[in-house]
Write an enzyme that holds these catalytic residues in place. Structure first.
Site, PDB file in Angstrom:
ATOM      1  N   HIS B 237      -5.999  28.769   1.349  1.00  0.00           N
ATOM      2  CA  HIS B 237      -4.645  29.247   1.599  1.00  0.00           C
ATOM      3  C   HIS B 237      -3.678  28.838   0.485  1.00  0.00           C
ATOM      4  CE1 HIS B 237      -1.161  31.000   3.137  1.00  0.00           C
ATOM      5  NE2 HIS B 237      -0.551  29.861   2.942  1.00  0.00           N
ATOM      6  N   TYR B 241      -0.420  30.344  -3.031  1.00  0.00           N
ATOM      7  CA  TYR B 241       0.846  29.858  -3.600  1.00  0.00           C
ATOM      8  C   TYR B 241       0.673  29.471  -5.055  1.00  0.00           C
ATOM      9  CZ  TYR B 241       2.668  30.411   0.958  1.00  0.00           C
ATOM     10  OH  TYR B 241       3.042  30.993   2.128  1.00  0.00           O
ATOM     11  N   HIS B 388      -2.997  44.164   2.928  1.00  0.00           N
ATOM     12  CA  HIS B 388      -2.000  43.104   2.798  1.00  0.00           C
ATOM     13  C   HIS B 388      -2.079  42.412   1.440  1.00  0.00           C
ATOM     14  CE1 HIS B 388       0.226  39.422   3.445  1.00  0.00           C
ATOM     15  NE2 HIS B 388      -0.869  38.729   3.219  1.00  0.00           N
ATOM     16  N   PHE B 389      -3.280  41.929   1.057  1.00  0.00           N
ATOM     17  CA  PHE B 389      -3.262  41.094  -0.149  1.00  0.00           C
ATOM     18  C   PHE B 389      -3.232  41.896  -1.445  1.00  0.00           C
ATOM     19  CE2 PHE B 389      -7.851  40.570   1.128  1.00  0.00           C
ATOM     20  CZ  PHE B 389      -8.384  41.335   0.111  1.00  0.00           C
ATOM     21  N   HIS B 390      -3.415  43.211  -1.356  1.00  0.00           N
ATOM     22  CA  HIS B 390      -3.146  43.981  -2.572  1.00  0.00           C
ATOM     23  C   HIS B 390      -1.644  44.098  -2.830  1.00  0.00           C
ATOM     24  CE1 HIS B 390      -7.432  44.950  -2.429  1.00  0.00           C
ATOM     25  NE2 HIS B 390      -7.309  45.153  -3.726  1.00  0.00           N
ATOM     26  N   ARG B 451     -13.273  45.254   6.718  1.00  0.00           N
ATOM     27  CA  ARG B 451     -13.234  45.039   5.280  1.00  0.00           C
ATOM     28  C   ARG B 451     -14.594  44.503   4.824  1.00  0.00           C
ATOM     29  NH1 ARG B 451     -10.500  39.176   4.006  1.00  0.00           N
ATOM     30  NH2 ARG B 451     -11.361  39.630   1.950  1.00  0.00           N
ATOM     31  N   ARG B 452     -14.774  44.316   3.525  1.00  0.00           N
ATOM     32  CA  ARG B 452     -16.003  43.793   2.930  1.00  0.00           C
ATOM     33  C   ARG B 452     -17.214  44.611   3.366  1.00  0.00           C
ATOM     34  NH1 ARG B 452     -15.538  37.252   2.761  1.00  0.00           N
ATOM     35  NH2 ARG B 452     -14.787  37.530   0.679  1.00  0.00           N
TER      36      ARG B 452
END
Ligand code: HEM
Ligand SMILES: [Cu+2]
Ligand SMILES: [Cu+2]
Lengths: 160, 561
Positions: B237, B241, B388-390, B451-452
């Protein structure tokens, strides 16, 4: 400058307060749904030796068991690239408790249109309970990459 | 009006000579980063086409025996482990030394950082390319790759720690030379970022050194997958950041100036970075809501702290938007929102990063849903997460880094940017392509698409998913065009850009409310580090003790690809 500074701080404060209030409101909502409505995530349910599944209940007899009218227990084993049992039949309106584990690598189980979404890990028991009200066919699919045949790993749950 | 950086950059001596070595170190890191992104990104397009049953993998079978999943392993590792880490190491070397206005404490250590990371990268690349590490970038045991894959990745992390050492030493020297002065904001932020990274990578280092490497070498017979996952997400996680904060450094300390204005508040920026240092790590179990073997109570505690990180995120949002407003008004903008049109949208570095911020706002909102404990059950491991993470790492981070290169590469190469129009077209096509791609990935996730997964070959691919999948490919192709524009422009800048006589100045933003408007304790590190460690111990010790005390370490490795 003095007045300017004051405005600056007032401006900062006007943002800091909602920045605190919004997360707090979200927290209350999460905690309420977790405890009051009872939507739970999986908890610790014990370990199991993946090499001794044939001798370890309930995984020695994978399948569907009707404990009482409207209550089922499903013992399920995941392994590359299939679930055992691959097809589950229950009556509409029943509550189903799944006890799952893996014989080899990490898999995942997601049952469509239900809250069942859990990782299935060798050495660990995953226990989840869900109620199935609407008759129909539900897709059980493996949603964690588990090898070259991961995308064919699926099963069915039929609510009659 | 206070200056952000205590140093003065307009000086008689030739800056480019002073920082020649630092420039080279940064340049070397940037080259590896963007070569990795080129290869990694290409597989993204392959994946989106495969979803639509256009399988390009068969045509490259000799070089990609592991097909979809080997490609996906490369996409994940090259994009979010290699591209990000190399860019950040290069970027923070630059930011740290320029903001302190002094060279690295040890230039040899600066090159050693690059050297150790690169030895690791080469080691990890060999099994990846040979289909002996098709375990994706998360390498969850008991899937077992070649030992050198794990050793290589570990060396990349260990190499990156050397920059933390170097920056701390540089900070010490600067402090001795500038008693009583406030740490320049960009240097403060670079230090916080690297310190957070060093602290959080303790998790992955323990996972590698204690569990995985001995097991992959055959020294121990079994492993413990949930313990490994817990250590992995201890780093996994906060790593987000580690990717984001370097973009924030640019958003806070440069973008306001590039936009023609000033940073709204320097003290508030420090507060948000300190909070990121404290709160990023003790929340990693929000990636394990659906794991067995981890207690509900601790999952809930991590959920609570996760929402806490929303606070510094909102502070950042406010501070950055207020700075942009400051810029818009400084350029004659008026009205409640009309000032937006007065911003310098023709400046590629500026426009690219503001577009990245806009998509990030949507990513942040979606992230709240992922973090929300029980709502997570709807989206966990569905394509919602990829959507989301794209937006976050794939855009807020990647597009910002590209935006930074629009001024940084010309500075390092002493050549002008080849084409401003190509750069602007690149930014907008990425923005539009990603908005389309991400929207439909989110939506397909809500429809239950995992996903994956090689969706195009899945027997359960259904008509409803089929209806929306073409849009995913459309978004991907637009991003592909964007990538071509980017790389063409960069190569042309380095080879054919107009030569500059002198290195341009680094344009730091001044602050409306400067460093001396905040209390001195905002400029400390140790107290915050202590609080961070205490919170980590509280939030992780019970789960780790429970897992370690019950472990049987008996799960054998499997090669299932
Ligand atoms: C041309 C642009 C891109 C396209 C079309 C694209 C497409 C995709 C697709 C379709 C997936 C899902 C694959 C699956 O779950 O089976 C994926 C996964 C992923 N992408 Fe991208 N992507 C692009 C750029 C990026 C960038 C720039 C980054 C980060 C810097 C990135 C990071 C990732 C990561 C970390 C995953 C997850 C890998 C995994 O699950 O192991 N992508 N991408
Ligand atoms: Cu599976
Ligand atoms: Cu996270």
């Amino acid at each position: 400058m003095g007045n300017n500074k004051f405005m600056h701080y007032a401006f900062e404060l006007a943002w800091i307060l909602p920045s605190v209030a919004v997360p707090v409101a979200i927290l209350v909502a999460i905690t309420l749904t977790a405890f009051a409505v009872g939507i739970r995530v999986p908890d610790v349910a014990g370990r199991v030796d993946p090499k001794a599944l044939s001798r370890t209940p309930p995984f020695d007899q994978p399948g569907v068991k009707e404990l009482a009218p409207g209550r089922y227990e499903v013992a399920m084993i995941a392994q590359v690239f299939a679930f055992t049992p691959g097809e589950i039949r229950v009556k509409a309106g029943s509550e189903v408790t799944f006890e799952m584990t893996s014989r080899d690598v990490i898999h995942g189980v997601k049952i469509s249109n239900s809250p069942v979404n859990v990782m299935v890990v060798p050495g660990q028991i995953s226990r989840v309970t869900a109620k199935f009200d609407k008759p129909g066919e539900y897709l059980i699919l493996c949603h964690e990459y588990c090898g070259s045949g991961h995308h064919v790993m699926a099963g069915r749950l039929i609510v009659e | 009006m206070a200056t952000i950086a205590a140093g003065r950059y307009a000086r008689e001596r030739e800056e480019s000579d002073v920082f020649l070595t630092e420039n080279r170190i940064t340049g070397a890191n940037l080259i590896v980063a963007f070569v990795a992104l080129a290869i990694g990104g290409l597989f993204g397009v392959f994946q989106a086409l495969e979803y639509n049953q256009i399988n390009l993998y068969t045509s490259i079978k000799p070089v990609l025996p592991g097909q979809y999943y080997q490609g996906l392993s490369l996409h994940g590792v090259l994009n979010v482990l290699v591209f990000t880490t190399y860019f950040i190491i290069g970027w923070l070397t630059f930011v740290g030394t320029r903001a302190f206005d002094r060279p690295l404490a040890s230039r040899n250590l600066g090159w050693a950082t690059f050297g150790v990371m690169t030895v690791g990268l080469v080691l990890a690349a060999i099994p990846l390319l040979m289909n002996n590490a098709t375990v994706l970038f998360t390498f969850y045991p008991p899937m077992k790759a070649d030992a050198i894959y794990y050793i290589g990745l570990t060396l990349v992390v260990v190499g990156s720690w050397l920059l933390e050492v170097n920056l701390v030493l540089t900070y010490r020297q600067w402090k001795a030379a500038n008693p009583g002065a406030r740490t320049p904001l960009p240097a403060f932020m670079a230090l916080v970022t690297m310190t957070m990274w060093t602290l959080c990578t303790v998790g992955i280092a323990a996972e590698m050194l204690v569990l995985i490497i001995p097991w992959s070498l055959g020294l121990v017979g079994g492993t413990d997958p949930v313990l490994a996952r817990t250590l992995f997400w201890f780093t996994g996680h906060p790593i987000v950041y580690f990717w984001l904060l370097p973009a924030y450094i640019s958003w806070y300390t440069m973008v306001p100036r590039q936009g023609g204005g000033k940073l709204f508040s320097d003290p508030m920026a420090r507060v948000s970075f300190i909070l990121f240092l404290i709160l990023s790590i003790p929340i990693g179990m929000h990636h394990q809501y659906t794991d067995p073997g981890v207690s509900q109570i601790w999952k809930l505690v991590h959920a609570v702290f996760t929402v806490g990180v929303f606070f510094p995120s909102l502070l950042t949002f406010f501070n950055v938007v207020a700075s942009l407003e400051n810029a818009g008004r400084a350029r004659g903008g008026k009205g409640f929102l009309v000032w937006i049109f007065s911003l310098p949208w023709g400046n590629p570095a500026f426009a690219t990063q503001v577009l990245a911020m806009i998509l990030f706002a949507f990513g942040g909102a979606g992230g709240l849903i992922n973090a929300s404990y029980n709502l997570n059950l709807v989206v966990h491991n569905t394509s919602w997460i990829s959507g989301h993470f794209h937006l976050t790492v794939g855009t807020a981070v990647t597009l910002s880094f590209m935006g930074i290169t629009y001024w940084l590469v010309p500075l390092l190469a002493k050549r002008e940017l080849f084409s401003r129009w190509m750069a602007l077209a690149q930014a907008w096509t990425w923005f539009v392509g990603m908005a389309i791609f991400s929207h439909f990935m989110h939506y397909l996730g809500l429809l239950g698409m995992p996903r994956r997964t090689q969706i195009g070959a899945a027997p359960y691919l259904n008509a409803e998913w089929r209806m929306w999948l073409p849009f995913v490919a459309v978004g991907a192709v637009i991003m592909f065009v964007s990538a071509i524009l980017y790389y063409a422009n960069m190569v042309l800048t380095i080879t054919a850009g107009k030569r500059m006589a002198e290195e341009p100045e680094v344009e730091w933003a001044q602050a409306v409310s400067g460093p001396n408007d905040g209390p001195a304790w905002l400029d400390r590190f140790t107290p915050w580090l202590v609080i961070a460690v205490v919170l980590i111990v509280i939030n992780y010790a019970p789960t780790l003790v429970q897992l370690i005390s019950t472990t049987t370490l008996n799960i054998p490795g499997v090669r299932s690809w």
